[in-house]
Scaffold this active site. Structure first.
Site, PDB file in Angstrom:
ATOM      1  N   ARG A 249      13.511   7.175  -0.792  1.00 38.91           N
ATOM      2  CA  ARG A 249      13.438   5.769  -0.249  1.00 38.91           C
ATOM      3  C   ARG A 249      14.649   4.599  -1.238  1.00 38.91           C
ATOM      4  O   ARG A 249      14.912   3.596  -0.626  1.00 38.91           O
ATOM      5  CB  ARG A 249      11.988   5.404  -0.637  1.00 38.91           C
ATOM      6  CG  ARG A 249      11.178   5.978   0.475  1.00 38.91           C
ATOM      7  CD  ARG A 249       9.857   5.594   0.217  1.00 38.91           C
ATOM      8  NE  ARG A 249       9.510   4.463   0.223  1.00 38.91           N
ATOM      9  CZ  ARG A 249       8.297   3.844  -0.041  1.00 38.91           C
ATOM     10  NH1 ARG A 249       7.448   4.618  -0.963  1.00 38.91           N
ATOM     11  NH2 ARG A 249       7.831   2.556   0.009  1.00 38.91           N
TER      12      ARG A 249
ATOM     13  N   ARG B  45      -0.246   7.883  -1.098  1.00 42.53           N
ATOM     14  CA  ARG B  45       0.627   7.898   0.130  1.00 42.53           C
ATOM     15  C   ARG B  45       1.668   9.018   0.256  1.00 42.53           C
ATOM     16  O   ARG B  45       2.186   9.304  -0.853  1.00 42.53           O
ATOM     17  CB  ARG B  45       1.134   6.451   0.484  1.00 42.53           C
ATOM     18  CG  ARG B  45       0.371   5.572   1.240  1.00 42.53           C
ATOM     19  CD  ARG B  45       0.919   4.088   0.788  1.00 42.53           C
ATOM     20  NE  ARG B  45       2.439   3.742   1.197  1.00 42.53           N
ATOM     21  CZ  ARG B  45       3.125   2.659   0.859  1.00 42.53           C
ATOM     22  NH1 ARG B  45       2.548   1.512   0.825  1.00 42.53           N
ATOM     23  NH2 ARG B  45       4.201   2.758   1.326  1.00 42.53           N
TER      24      ARG B  45
ATOM     25  N   LYS C  22       6.841  -6.809  -3.490  1.00 44.12           N
ATOM     26  CA  LYS C  22       6.865  -7.725  -2.592  1.00 44.12           C
ATOM     27  C   LYS C  22       5.722  -7.925  -1.596  1.00 44.12           C
ATOM     28  O   LYS C  22       5.253  -9.173  -1.545  1.00 44.12           O
ATOM     29  CB  LYS C  22       7.828  -7.279  -1.414  1.00 44.12           C
ATOM     30  CG  LYS C  22       9.341  -7.199  -1.875  1.00 44.12           C
ATOM     31  CD  LYS C  22      10.409  -6.689  -0.730  1.00 44.12           C
ATOM     32  CE  LYS C  22       9.958  -5.423   0.049  1.00 44.12           C
ATOM     33  NZ  LYS C  22      10.007  -4.127  -0.649  1.00 44.12           N
TER      34      LYS C  22
ATOM     35  N   ARG D 247       1.650   4.720  -7.916  1.00 44.97           N
ATOM     36  CA  ARG D 247       0.720   3.994  -7.106  1.00 44.97           C
ATOM     37  C   ARG D 247      -0.299   4.655  -6.400  1.00 44.97           C
ATOM     38  O   ARG D 247       0.013   5.879  -5.874  1.00 44.97           O
ATOM     39  CB  ARG D 247       1.636   3.274  -6.015  1.00 44.97           C
ATOM     40  CG  ARG D 247       1.168   2.390  -4.974  1.00 44.97           C
ATOM     41  CD  ARG D 247       2.245   1.166  -4.766  1.00 44.97           C
ATOM     42  NE  ARG D 247       3.155   1.937  -3.590  1.00 44.97           N
ATOM     43  CZ  ARG D 247       3.834   0.883  -3.050  1.00 44.97           C
ATOM     44  NH1 ARG D 247       4.147  -0.005  -3.434  1.00 44.97           N
ATOM     45  NH2 ARG D 247       4.634   1.353  -2.076  1.00 44.97           N
TER      46      ARG D 247
ATOM     47  N   ARG E 237      15.595  -4.279   7.204  1.00 45.48           N
ATOM     48  CA  ARG E 237      15.802  -3.236   5.930  1.00 45.48           C
ATOM     49  C   ARG E 237      17.416  -2.906   6.092  1.00 45.48           C
ATOM     50  O   ARG E 237      17.858  -2.198   5.359  1.00 45.48           O
ATOM     51  CB  ARG E 237      15.196  -1.948   6.415  1.00 45.48           C
ATOM     52  CG  ARG E 237      14.245  -1.452   5.890  1.00 45.48           C
ATOM     53  CD  ARG E 237      13.468  -1.739   4.566  1.00 45.48           C
ATOM     54  NE  ARG E 237      12.677  -0.685   4.051  1.00 45.48           N
ATOM     55  CZ  ARG E 237      11.349  -0.832   3.822  1.00 45.48           C
ATOM     56  NH1 ARG E 237      10.795  -1.855   4.537  1.00 45.48           N
ATOM     57  NH2 ARG E 237      10.637   0.200   3.450  1.00 45.48           N
TER      58      ARG E 237
HETATM   59  P1  AMP Z   1       7.209  -0.022   3.172  1.00 52.16           P
HETATM   60  O1  AMP Z   1       5.760  -0.008   2.991  1.00 52.16           O
HETATM   61  O2  AMP Z   1       7.820  -1.449   3.561  1.00 52.16           O
HETATM   62  O3  AMP Z   1       7.910   0.369   2.070  1.00 52.16           O
HETATM   63  O4  AMP Z   1       7.515   0.807   4.468  1.00 52.16           O
HETATM   64  C1  AMP Z   1       7.137   2.279   4.435  1.00 52.16           C
HETATM   65  C2  AMP Z   1       7.966   2.965   5.485  1.00 52.16           C
HETATM   66  O5  AMP Z   1       7.911   2.411   6.766  1.00 52.16           O
HETATM   67  C3  AMP Z   1       9.561   2.960   5.178  1.00 52.16           C
HETATM   68  O6  AMP Z   1       9.938   4.057   3.977  1.00 52.16           O
HETATM   69  C4  AMP Z   1      10.187   3.217   6.381  1.00 52.16           C
HETATM   70  O7  AMP Z   1      10.103   4.635   6.620  1.00 52.16           O
HETATM   71  C5  AMP Z   1       9.465   2.581   7.414  1.00 52.16           C
HETATM   72  N1  AMP Z   1       9.717   1.187   7.377  1.00 52.16           N
HETATM   73  C6  AMP Z   1       9.064   0.094   6.939  1.00 52.16           C
HETATM   74  N2  AMP Z   1       9.830  -1.129   7.577  1.00 52.16           N
HETATM   75  C7  AMP Z   1      11.051  -0.522   8.225  1.00 52.16           C
HETATM   76  C8  AMP Z   1      11.922  -1.381   8.689  1.00 52.16           C
HETATM   77  N3  AMP Z   1      12.203  -2.712   8.792  1.00 52.16           N
HETATM   78  N4  AMP Z   1      13.006  -0.454   9.535  1.00 52.16           N
HETATM   79  C9  AMP Z   1      12.773   1.171   9.220  1.00 52.16           C
HETATM   80  N5  AMP Z   1      11.822   1.647   8.645  1.00 52.16           N
HETATM   81  C10 AMP Z   1      10.936   0.823   8.194  1.00 52.16           C
END
Ligand code: AMP
Length: 214
Positions: free
Chosen positions: A171, A160, A13, A127, A88
């Site tokens: 996740r 990360r 994405k 990654r 989410r």
């Molecule tokens: P991402 O890079 O979008 O995968 O986000 C990394 C982490 O940030 C996720 O695993 C969540 O812990 C947190 N996170 C990101 N976006 C959200 C969201 N919309 N709601 C809740 N947690 C979020």
């Protein structure tokens, strides 16, 4: 154009969002990026979020909704934006709809990028991110020229905390349970478009552009 990008972690994405930014001249709003910055800056919010992010859980709805509301009210979002990693879960999606209805600026498209689970595991565990410029690589699919060193800025590449295997499993589970239902949610609203997230970045982007009618 106001667009939501849906897809499991690792579906690509963020990569597609970066290309959409260039093409449409609208900003990408990644709640993951905003939260990671808060973590890096060591803010109280960042400290709270890090504990949850390191386990692969979801940060509280109130926090992320607050961040997104503040961001979409900024001037550069007037022409539209790309939401990446938000909403989410259904509660976030419903709140977003209410906020956008009040702003008289509803979503135009929810674009789902679909990828198989096995493929996702490899993409995520492989990654690596540059400490300096955030450029991303994958040791299986798109490695840097020199091991552990960024091609662009020679920064150090790292994994990360939330890209480690146990976290990734969590996740993906969280995605299945909380986020995947949004595909039906936006389907029922009649704004869902789906693309298979396989092939080269440019091939996928081509399919997305065709779908968006441009
Ligand atoms: P991402 O890079 O979008 O995968 O986000 C990394 C982490 O940030 C996720 O695993 C969540 O812990 C947190 N996170 C990101 N976006 C959200 C969201 N919309 N709601 C809740 N947690 C979020």
């Amino acid at each position: 154009m106001r667009l939501v990008l849906l897809g499991a972690p690792g579906a690509g994405k963020g990569t597609q969002a970066k290309k959409l930014i260039e093409k449409y001249g609208i900003p990408q709003i990644s709640t993951g990026d905003i939260l990671r910055k808060a973590v890096a800056d060591g803010t109280p919010l960042g400290k709270e979020a890090k504990i949850i992010m390191d386990k692969g859980g979801l940060v509280s709805d109130a926090i992320v909704i607050g961040l997104v509301k503040e961001r979409i009210a900024q001037d550069d979002c007037k022409k539209g934006y790309i939401l990446d990693g938000f909403p989410r879960n259904t509660a976030q999606a419903e709140t977003l709809d209410n906020v956008l209805t009040d702003m008289k600026a509803p979503l135009d498209v929810a674009l789902s990028v679909d990828v198989d689970k096995d493929d996702l595991m490899k993409r995520l565990t492989g990654r690596r991110t540059c400490k300096s410029c955030q450029q991303m690589y994958n040791i299986y699919f798109s490695p840097s020229k020199k091991d552990g060193v960024c091609d662009k800025c020679s920064g150090e590449l790292f994994q990360r905390d939330d890209d480690k295997e146990a976290t990734i499993k969590n996740r993906l589970d969280v995605y299945e349970k909380a986020t995947a239902p949004l595909i039906d949610y936006y389907g029922r609203k009649g704004i869902l478009k789906s693309v298979k997230g396989v092939g080269s970045i440019d091939e996928i982007f081509g399919k997305i552009c065709a779908m968006l009618g441009s």
